[in-house]
Scaffold this active site. Structure first.
Site, short mmCIF file in Angstrom:
data_model
loop_
_atom_site.label_atom_id
_atom_site.label_comp_id
_atom_site.label_asym_id
_atom_site.label_seq_id
_atom_site.Cartn_x
_atom_site.Cartn_y
_atom_site.Cartn_z
N ASP A 204 0.83 -1.20 0.00
CA ASP A 204 0.00 0.00 0.00
C ASP A 204 0.87 1.26 0.00
O ASP A 204 2.07 1.21 0.32
CB ASP A 204 -0.91 -0.01 1.23
N ASP B 3 -10.83 1.58 -2.88
CA ASP B 3 -11.30 1.29 -1.53
C ASP B 3 -12.82 1.24 -1.47
O ASP B 3 -13.39 0.76 -0.49
CB ASP B 3 -10.80 2.36 -0.55
#
Length: 694
Positions: A449, A517
């Site tokens: 990430d 997301d």
């Protein structure tokens, strides 16, 4: 690759297209043709018919393959340099060419200054994709050359009455929104100044004449293989010429090319197709599988990720409970997300201290990993190697390792700063702990990430601080490459707060991309539609999460959530300990259905379909198997969408529904449509598997 020495013209030919360039009288390399297949003689005729300059105010005729300052050139440049005496203009002298296999290299040098440039062209076997990049060399033993802009390539399309551009825009939780609009008579800049590819734009651009559709019309499209800041400048002039140039970096940056140093740009790939946007997407998917992905033949596992179930409240007992339920659903890869390390009780602390939290995991991660494997699953972890919290042991020991500028605040986003991995010491530290983590725990999967962009991107004390914009991204590439070389079984998912780092550069060293997301299935239909313009289904991470959705609070049926997520590499991210027995039973059945269909979905050829009302679908074809995923988010009261017209079946064949046994003539599927057994109301969906019988 063919060469006509009399006309100083090169022709590259793919299976269905060709690309031609020539040397002009001033030895600059000019564009000739990009489109339908031509012979060398035909390409020469096209070059001879090149239009002259429109007026004395446009003294250079034609389009440069890499435009520079110098002469009557007024469009966006691809290469900007400044020599030691202040001169910026470039005058080329042809220095020869060479070719081997699929690659052509055209060598140029400045007529006076120590500047050498090579234009690279490569058409990988079996594709119509043209990979282009540029190398710039300063061979002198004297002065440095300042690089103000260095693009990979410039592209031009033939004259048409009108032009339309297609590109991807959006933001966090709304990535990959497809936009189509007329190309203005102006310069249009698509860019990321964020140090990552960005949620807000993607380095893919398509141009057509305004009439192309999903399955018809000429489309010229390009994609930049770079995961840092980038820029593509599209220019339509008043005389009808449409060109664009692109590469890494953004305006305002400069770096020094020292004597003896060479700079190589990333690949900027281009593709012409005559069969519309669907044909372009399918060709790009084939290219990504055949020439970009490390393991294109692998089928991506069904994964479970713990983030939405636990947040930062991660401990061994909770992860074991989730793992048991995930395994019972048929999950094949269990991923523990953020919160397993350091003092990571919130987003405010712990980043940089990559050791298991001893309170939450008293014996380390070993017992959890062992139990996950006993349950028949692989084990993965979330990591964020490029970031650090100021509240961490790492930052307290090395505050100089982050991006910062003298006498300026250090802007925190998500309470974190960006490590400058262009620094060799910081990059070596990052590789060392990742290598140790993977080796000691035999990690199968890393979710890599990057949850914030660059700010205060300085490097105090460095003679050429802007180099960090390139150096950081290249360091990320090197670390990933080393990890994969040393741990051949390791698989990596690229993530940047969702879809902030999706591009051909990162896909050359990862296996899939976390597209957003936002897991709301209604929103994901649009996100996934945009994503599919360039990227194949097998690289798109897509999760089923709880209802109401954590991002939108929308309530949707479990079946609908699964059917939308099945369009990619299926994952589950809900709190399984809160799912009812009926939900767990249905989920297990849907996971089993996905496993039966996923070879066709992940490795098949996709055809995007538009049905009646809000009904949309994708038909996947792989050998004699077809899978249709159809979604109808909303509909008028009493309205049942008409049968869905398929696009990839043969009219003279017969197809059997693998689940119901019903047979359908191909001609009826094409012209009358496939009847869909949709449940009533909104958020209806269907999965249909068809097998060709004859």
């Amino acid at each position: 690759m063919l060469f006509d020495p009399a006309h100083r013209l090169w022709l590259l030919r793919g299976p269905t297209t060709s690309y031609a360039v020539r040397l002009a009288e001033d030895d600059s390399v000019r564009h000739v043709h990009w489109g339908a297949p031509l012979t060398l003689a035909q390409a020469t005729q096209v070059a001879e018919r090149a239009a002259p300059a429109a007026s004395s105010f446009e003294a250079v005729a034609g389009v440069d393959e890499l435009a520079v300052e110098g002469g009557a050139r007024f469009g966006p440049p691809s290469l900007l340099v400044r020599f030691a005496d202040g001169t910026r203009a470039v005058e080329w002298r042809y220095a020869g060419h060479d070719a081997d296999g699929e690659q052509l290299r055209i060598h140029l040098r400045d007529r006076h200054y120590p500047l050498r440039v090579t234009l690279h062209y490569r058409m990988p076997a079996g594709t119509d994709v043209i990979e282009r990049w540029t190398t710039v060399e300063n061979p002198d033993d004297g002065a440095a050359i300042t690089i103000l802009r260095c693009d990979s390539a410039a592209w031009a399309v033939p004259h048409r009455p009108a032009y339309r551009m297609s590109h991807l825009t959006g933001g966090w939780n709304s990535e990959f929104q497809l936009r189509r609009t007329e190309v203005p008579v102006a310069e249009t800049v698509l860019t990321s100044r964020r140090g990552i590819t960005s949620h807000h734009a993607n380095p893919w651009l398509a141009v057509d004449d305004g009439t192309a559709g999903e399955e018809h019309g000429e489309v010229w499209s390009t994609a930049l293989a770079w995961s840092g800041s980038w820029r593509i400048t599209l220019h339509r002039d008043p005389f009808g010429r449409t060109t664009w140039t692109g590469g890494f970096g953004h305006e305002g940056l400069s770096w020094s090319l020292a004597p003896g140093e060479t700079l190589q740009t990333p690949v900027f790939a281009g593709l012409y197709t005559a069969g519309g946007f669907g044909s372009a997407s399918r060709a790009w998917h084939g290219y990504v599988r055949g020439h970009v992905l490390p393991h294109p033949g692998e089928t991506r596992p069904v994964l479970y990720n713990s983030w939405e179930a636990t947040g930062f409240n991660v401990d061994e007992a909770g992860q074991l409970a989730l793992a048991a339920r995930a395994a019972a659903l048929g999950v094949e890869l269990f991923v523990t997300d953020d919160g397993w390390f350091g003092d990571r009780n919130s987003e405010r602390a712990g980043l940089g201290d990559w050791v298991p939290n001893r309170v939450r995991f008293p014996a380390g991660l070993g017992p959890l990993a062992a139990q996950v494997r006993r349950l028949g699953m692989r084990f993965g972890l979330w990591v964020e190697p490029e970031m650090v919290n100021p509240d961490s042991d790492l930052y307290r020991a090395h505050p100089d390792w982050v991006l910062h500028m003298a006498n300026r605040d250090r802007t925190e986003m998500r309470h974190q700063l960006v490590l400058n991995l262009a620094r060799p010491d910081a990059a070596e530290w990052a590789h060392a702990w990742l290598d140790r983590l993977v080796r000691e725990h035999q990690i199968d999967f890393l979710k890599w990430d990057a949850n914030r962009p660059f700010t205060e991107a300085g490097w105090p004390g460095h003679a050429d601080p802007d180099r960090l914009w390139i150096g950081h991204t290249r360091a990320v590439y090197r670390i990933m490459d080393r990890l994969r070389a040393d741990h051949p079984g390791l698989r990596i998912e690229a993530c940047a707060g969702g879809g902030g780092r999706a591009d051909l550069g990162i896909l050359a060293r990862t296996d899939q991309v976390w597209a957003s997301d936002n897991t709301d299935p209604v929103d994901r239909i649009g996100i996934q539609h945009g994503f599919s313009q360039l990227y194949p289904a097998q690289v798109m991470g897509a999760w089923v999460t709880d209802s109401p959705n954590p991002a939108t609070a929308r309530r949707t049926p479990l079946r609908f959530r699964f059917h939308v997520a099945m369009a990619g590499a299926l994952g589950i991210g809900g709190d399984l300990t809160a799912w009812t027995a009926d939900e767990l039973k249905e989920a297990a059945e849907l996971v089993a259905a996905y496993k039966e269909a996923r070879t066709v979905i992940q490795h098949g050829t996709p055809f995007r379909l538009r049905g009646d009302g809000t009904l949309t679908a994708v038909e996947y074809r792989h050998e004699n198997e077809h899978v249709v995923l159809a979604w109808c988010p909303s509909r008028r009261f009493g309205h049942q969408p008409a049968p869905l017209h398929l696009a990839a079946v043969q009219a003279d064949a017969v197809y059997r529904n693998r689940d119901t046994g019903a047979t359908h003539p191909g001609a009826l599927l094409l012209y009358s449509g496939l009847p869909l057994d949709l449940p009533p109301g909104d958020h209806a969906s269907a999965l249909v598997r068809l097998q060709r019988l004859s």
